[in-house]
Structures are given as C-alpha cells and as structure tokens.
Design a protein around this motif. Structure first.
Motif, PDB file in Angstrom:
ATOM      1  N   GLU A 255       0.819  -1.291   0.020  1.00  0.00           N
ATOM      2  CA  GLU A 255       0.096   0.074   0.192  1.00  0.00           C
ATOM      3  C   GLU A 255       0.967   1.185  -0.162  1.00  0.00           C
ATOM      4  O   GLU A 255       1.995   1.226   0.375  1.00  0.00           O
ATOM      5  CB  GLU A 255      -0.794   0.001   1.257  1.00  0.00           C
ATOM      6  N   VAL A 256       0.342   2.405  -0.572  1.00  0.00           N
ATOM      7  CA  VAL A 256       1.093   3.607  -0.580  1.00  0.00           C
ATOM      8  C   VAL A 256       0.358   4.628   0.202  1.00  0.00           C
ATOM      9  O   VAL A 256      -0.979   4.358   0.430  1.00  0.00           O
ATOM     10  CB  VAL A 256       1.330   4.180  -1.716  1.00  0.00           C
ATOM     11  N   ILE A 257       1.181   5.447   1.082  1.00  0.00           N
ATOM     12  CA  ILE A 257       0.297   6.507   1.869  1.00  0.00           C
ATOM     13  C   ILE A 257       0.605   7.842   1.372  1.00  0.00           C
ATOM     14  O   ILE A 257       1.800   8.140   1.204  1.00  0.00           O
ATOM     15  CB  ILE A 257       1.023   6.351   3.435  1.00  0.00           C
ATOM     16  N   PRO A 258      -0.452   8.533   1.103  1.00  0.00           N
ATOM     17  CA  PRO A 258      -0.342   9.897   0.389  1.00  0.00           C
ATOM     18  C   PRO A 258       0.083  10.981   1.170  1.00  0.00           C
ATOM     19  O   PRO A 258      -0.599  12.057   1.478  1.00  0.00           O
ATOM     20  CB  PRO A 258      -1.859  10.072  -0.296  1.00  0.00           C
ATOM     21  N   SER A 259       0.926  10.741   2.290  1.00  0.00           N
ATOM     22  CA  SER A 259       1.524  11.694   3.273  1.00  0.00           C
ATOM     23  C   SER A 259       2.396  12.649   2.533  1.00  0.00           C
ATOM     24  O   SER A 259       2.954  12.391   1.326  1.00  0.00           O
ATOM     25  CB  SER A 259       2.089  10.921   4.306  1.00  0.00           C
ATOM     26  N   HIS A 260       3.095  13.616   3.127  1.00  0.00           N
ATOM     27  CA  HIS A 260       4.113  14.371   2.681  1.00  0.00           C
ATOM     28  C   HIS A 260       5.145  14.378   3.547  1.00  0.00           C
ATOM     29  O   HIS A 260       5.409  14.900   4.759  1.00  0.00           O
ATOM     30  CB  HIS A 260       3.555  15.760   2.457  1.00  0.00           C
ATOM     31  N   PRO A 261       6.655  13.637   3.142  1.00  0.00           N
ATOM     32  CA  PRO A 261       6.527  12.604   1.940  1.00  0.00           C
ATOM     33  C   PRO A 261       5.815  11.571   2.057  1.00  0.00           C
ATOM     34  O   PRO A 261       5.318  10.963   2.920  1.00  0.00           O
ATOM     35  CB  PRO A 261       8.021  12.314   2.089  1.00  0.00           C
ATOM     36  N   ALA A 262       5.476  11.032   0.826  1.00  0.00           N
ATOM     37  CA  ALA A 262       4.797   9.844   0.570  1.00  0.00           C
ATOM     38  C   ALA A 262       5.567   8.636   0.837  1.00  0.00           C
ATOM     39  O   ALA A 262       6.844   8.583   0.955  1.00  0.00           O
ATOM     40  CB  ALA A 262       4.146   9.564  -0.925  1.00  0.00           C
ATOM     41  N   TYR A 263       4.865   7.607   1.602  1.00  0.00           N
ATOM     42  CA  TYR A 263       5.699   6.225   1.979  1.00  0.00           C
ATOM     43  C   TYR A 263       4.960   5.072   1.290  1.00  0.00           C
ATOM     44  O   TYR A 263       3.909   5.006   0.916  1.00  0.00           O
ATOM     45  CB  TYR A 263       5.375   6.241   3.563  1.00  0.00           C
ATOM     46  N   GLY A 264       5.728   3.969   1.385  1.00  0.00           N
ATOM     47  CA  GLY A 264       5.011   2.850   0.974  1.00  0.00           C
ATOM     48  C   GLY A 264       5.206   1.746   2.047  1.00  0.00           C
ATOM     49  O   GLY A 264       5.974   1.814   2.985  1.00  0.00           O
ATOM     50  N   LEU A 270       8.065   0.680   6.603  1.00  0.00           N
ATOM     51  CA  LEU A 270       7.665   1.989   5.826  1.00  0.00           C
ATOM     52  C   LEU A 270       8.846   2.474   5.041  1.00  0.00           C
ATOM     53  O   LEU A 270       9.950   2.631   5.774  1.00  0.00           O
ATOM     54  CB  LEU A 270       7.108   3.041   6.736  1.00  0.00           C
ATOM     55  N   ILE A 271       8.906   2.407   3.874  1.00  0.00           N
ATOM     56  CA  ILE A 271       9.898   3.141   2.959  1.00  0.00           C
ATOM     57  C   ILE A 271       9.426   4.157   2.406  1.00  0.00           C
ATOM     58  O   ILE A 271       8.385   4.245   1.927  1.00  0.00           O
ATOM     59  CB  ILE A 271      10.629   2.152   1.851  1.00  0.00           C
ATOM     60  N   PRO A 272      10.372   5.543   2.319  1.00  0.00           N
ATOM     61  CA  PRO A 272       9.870   6.731   1.615  1.00  0.00           C
ATOM     62  C   PRO A 272       9.904   6.477   0.235  1.00  0.00           C
ATOM     63  O   PRO A 272      10.668   5.804  -0.454  1.00  0.00           O
ATOM     64  CB  PRO A 272      10.876   7.559   2.009  1.00  0.00           C
ATOM     65  N   LEU A 273       9.145   7.265  -0.609  1.00  0.00           N
ATOM     66  CA  LEU A 273       8.887   7.171  -2.235  1.00  0.00           C
ATOM     67  C   LEU A 273       9.372   8.359  -2.765  1.00  0.00           C
ATOM     68  O   LEU A 273       8.727   9.175  -2.686  1.00  0.00           O
ATOM     69  CB  LEU A 273       7.189   6.922  -2.425  1.00  0.00           C
ATOM     70  N   THR A 274      10.478   8.129  -3.114  1.00  0.00           N
ATOM     71  CA  THR A 274      11.255   9.364  -3.626  1.00  0.00           C
ATOM     72  C   THR A 274      11.766   9.091  -4.913  1.00  0.00           C
ATOM     73  O   THR A 274      12.226  10.191  -5.481  1.00  0.00           O
ATOM     74  CB  THR A 274      12.473   9.505  -2.579  1.00  0.00           C
ATOM     75  N   GLY A 275      11.824   8.092  -5.596  1.00  0.00           N
ATOM     76  CA  GLY A 275      11.874   7.972  -7.092  1.00  0.00           C
ATOM     77  C   GLY A 275      11.239   6.679  -7.751  1.00  0.00           C
ATOM     78  O   GLY A 275      10.440   6.400  -7.357  1.00  0.00           O
ATOM     79  N   VAL A 276      12.081   6.037  -8.407  1.00  0.00           N
ATOM     80  CA  VAL A 276      11.454   4.905  -9.183  1.00  0.00           C
ATOM     81  C   VAL A 276      12.317   3.568  -8.853  1.00  0.00           C
ATOM     82  O   VAL A 276      12.159   2.532  -9.309  1.00  0.00           O
ATOM     83  CB  VAL A 276      11.671   5.044 -10.765  1.00  0.00           C
ATOM     84  N   ALA A 317       5.018  11.219   9.671  1.00  0.00           N
ATOM     85  CA  ALA A 317       5.364  11.027   8.244  1.00  0.00           C
ATOM     86  C   ALA A 317       6.635  11.978   7.955  1.00  0.00           C
ATOM     87  O   ALA A 317       7.586  11.970   7.550  1.00  0.00           O
ATOM     88  CB  ALA A 317       4.318  11.206   7.179  1.00  0.00           C
ATOM     89  N   ARG A 318       6.375  13.303   8.467  1.00  0.00           N
ATOM     90  CA  ARG A 318       7.574  14.336   8.556  1.00  0.00           C
ATOM     91  C   ARG A 318       8.649  14.189   9.367  1.00  0.00           C
ATOM     92  O   ARG A 318       9.653  14.482   9.098  1.00  0.00           O
ATOM     93  CB  ARG A 318       6.773  15.723   8.929  1.00  0.00           C
ATOM     94  N   GLY A 319       8.553  13.311  10.543  1.00  0.00           N
ATOM     95  CA  GLY A 319       9.505  13.180  11.424  1.00  0.00           C
ATOM     96  C   GLY A 319      10.129  11.847  11.270  1.00  0.00           C
ATOM     97  O   GLY A 319      11.374  11.436  11.768  1.00  0.00           O
ATOM     98  N   ASP A 320       9.642  11.157  10.105  1.00  0.00           N
ATOM     99  CA  ASP A 320      10.269   9.707   9.882  1.00  0.00           C
ATOM    100  C   ASP A 320      10.216   8.818  11.313  1.00  0.00           C
ATOM    101  O   ASP A 320      11.391   8.150  11.439  1.00  0.00           O
ATOM    102  CB  ASP A 320      11.549  10.021   9.297  1.00  0.00           C
TER     103      ASP A 320
END
Length: 344
Positions: A255-264, A270-276, A317-320
């Motif tokens: 699942e992906v989480i539409p937070s800022h930044p986005a996470y998977g 949980l992993i941050p979604l920053t690229g491909v 999400a902002r504090g990871d």
C-alpha cells in the motif's frame, strides 16, 4: 433479507483482497494534526438493531484509545463505501450514513448538513485542498459522481463511470481520483478549476491506494496471487511511465500512503517514495509485530497504521518516526467501522 451496507458489487473487492495484507479501511484525509503529538481519534461503530438494520455511532477517543465523552448515534447506516466514510478538518468531523452527511463537533453536537440527492447515496466524504468532497452513487448503479461543498451547498462537479471511486490529495490544490474495476484502474489528476490535468489507464489489478510524490504518482498493483508491483506514473511529460515488479512479497509495497513525503507500506516496515527504485536503505522497521490486517489513515503530519479494526500505531511522516500505539475497546454489540484522526 438484510440490506447490503457496503458496496453492492462484491466482485470488485474479491479481486483486490488477494494480497497478504487486506486493505480494510482505506485511506481517510484530514487537514489537522500537530507535529509533536498525534491528534485525537474519531471511531465509527456499526450496531445491529432489534429490527435487523444497523445504526452508525461515532465517538471521540484520545490518541491512545481512551474514550472522551459519549457516543453519538447518527441513525440508520445505509449504502456506504468500504473506506473514507469520515473526514476531518480543524475541529470539525464529517460522517456519511449513506442517506445523509453529518457535521460533528468535539463537544458532541451533530448537525445534518446535507441529505443525499434523490435516488442517490453518499458513499464517502473527504476534505482535500480546502474543500469538502462527497462521492455519490446512483441507486440504479449507472454512475458515481463527485460533489463539492460550495458556499454551504453541495454541487455536482463531475460525473464518472460505475467503479469503486476514491480520492487522494495531490500538489497545488489538485487531487487524484482513483477508479477501480476488476482488472484495471483509471488514475486521474484533477483540479477544481482546471478539470482533468492528466489521466492514465492501468491494465493491472490495483491494490486500492494512490500516493503522489515529488515527480510521480504511485499505484500498487498485483498480477495473479503472488506477483506484486507498483505503477509509476510521471507528473511531467519529461518522465517515463514504469511498472516495477518486486521479486518477492517480502520486498513488495503493498500500500502507499499519500502523506508528505509519501511512504510505501511493506511487510518489513515503511519506506519513503522518492523515485523509481525501492530499497531497504531508508526502511523504518515496525516497532512491534503486527497482528492482523494493515492499512493506513492520514492526517497532516501523523499517519495511523491500523493493525485490525480499531488498534494500531501512529507514524509521523514528517519526522520519519513511530509514535504511540493505541487500542480502542468497542462498546457492547458494536463493530468498529472506520477510524479517523480528529484534532478535537
């Protein structure tokens, strides 16, 4: 025969829930939630009545799951969606029962703000980009339409095909509309003033969540029972559309989480979604073993990772980082129906 109170097209759901994680609640949106501590919780419960119907009750709880005040009975629960039946912003909470949309305050007052249009049901509600939205379906199953509150009134702004329809936040006042069928999905980047900005058709079974990153839109998909992947849809014409397939379910983004930044969301954490590309280098591991199904509910800074119908973990999400765990004890003869952050 007891009236069906979820989606009337169960075949749309069976194909989606073949993954190891079952997406139970979906993603709700809120414009509140502080950086330092998580907000309160709004919990909706379904309770079967003596006549065989269901009432919808809503209560306010602390971030750790302790009740605050009494439950509010909003009356009969009709045809609503699996997810996003509550939304919040500031100190207000909105809840749909299908036939009506209610506004609740932290003091325990409820106010009917909109009745469903004739021959329609209010499936879900969201607060995105400073506006209150409602996904509405015709009872005869011909269309799923999008309504927006404008100067105190709800107006229809978009008519869509019959499909499971959910909304997600995007950048610059835009949002993503996800439409799901048994074997494909449609992802639409949409703006209130611009209309359709970009649109993609995905010929795979979607997992039921979308997140918008800095340059791309992420949509988890499946192929068969064991193959998991993620569609990467570029936000600019300079980017390239990609399908990334994971080698095993242990590494897959479920699942992906539409937070800022986005996470998977993965089996490991949980992993941050920053690229491909996807790796465990920036993985935030689960702080404790997970018990049951997993999904997420979003506020501005804090994400709820649901580990069952009404228990789970907070994640900043902002504090990871992870925050406290919570567990809500359902009142007698009720079942948790939805969870939503509520800055009450």
């Amino acid at each position: 025969m007891k009236k069906q109170r979820l989606f009337s097209r169960p075949w749309l759901w069976r194909r989606k829930w073949v993954a190891v994680f079952v997406i139970f609640m979906g993603i709700g949106l809120s414009g509140c939630g502080g950086n330092n501590s998580p907000p309160d919780l709004a919990i909706a419960f379904a309770r079967t009545t003596a006549t065989g119907t269901e009432d919808l009750l809503v209560g306010r709880y602390t971030a750790q799951g302790h009740p605050q005040g009494h439950l509010i009975n909003l009356g009969s629960l009709g045809l609503v969606a699996q997810s996003q039946i509550m939304a919040s912003h500031g100190r207000l909470l909105w809840v749909t029962t299908g036939s009506a949309l209610y506004q609740l305050t932290p003091s325990g007052h409820d106010h009917l703000i909109w009745k469903a249009p004739s021959h329609r049901t209010i499936l879900s509600v969201d607060y995105i980009s400073g506006r209150l939205w409602a996904v509405v379906e015709r009872v005869d199953g011909q269309s799923v339409d999008l309504y927006c509150q404008h100067h105190g009134h709800f107006v229809q702004v978009l008519q869509g095909p019959l499909a499971i329809t959910t909304l997600y936040p995007a950048h610059q006042g835009q949002m993503v509309i996800l439409r799901v069928w048994p074997d494909k999905a449609q992802v639409t980047l949409w703006g209130y003033t611009r209309g359709v900005i970009q649109q993609w058709t995905v010929a795979h079974v979607p997992q039921g969540s979308v997140a918008v990153g800095t340059r791309d839109v992420y949509l988890p998909v499946t192929e068969g029972l064991r193959n998991f992947g993620i569609e990467i849809l570029p936000l600019t014409h300079l980017g390239h559309r990609q399908l990334h397939m994971f080698s095993s379910v242990k590494d897959a983004v479920i699942e992906v989480i539409p937070s800022h930044p986005a996470y998977g969301l993965t089996l490991k954490g949980l992993i941050p979604l920053t690229g491909v590309s996807f790796s465990d280098q920036d993985l935030v591991k689960w702080p404790q073993p997970l018990q049951t199904t997993v999904t997420s509910v979003l506020s501005a800074s804090w994400v709820i990772i649901l580990d069952g119908p009404s228990q789970g973990l907070w994640f900043n999400a902002r504090g990871d980082r992870f925050g406290p765990a919570f567990q809500v004890i359902a009142p007698p003869n009720t079942f948790p129906r939805a969870v939503q952050p509520w800055n009450a």
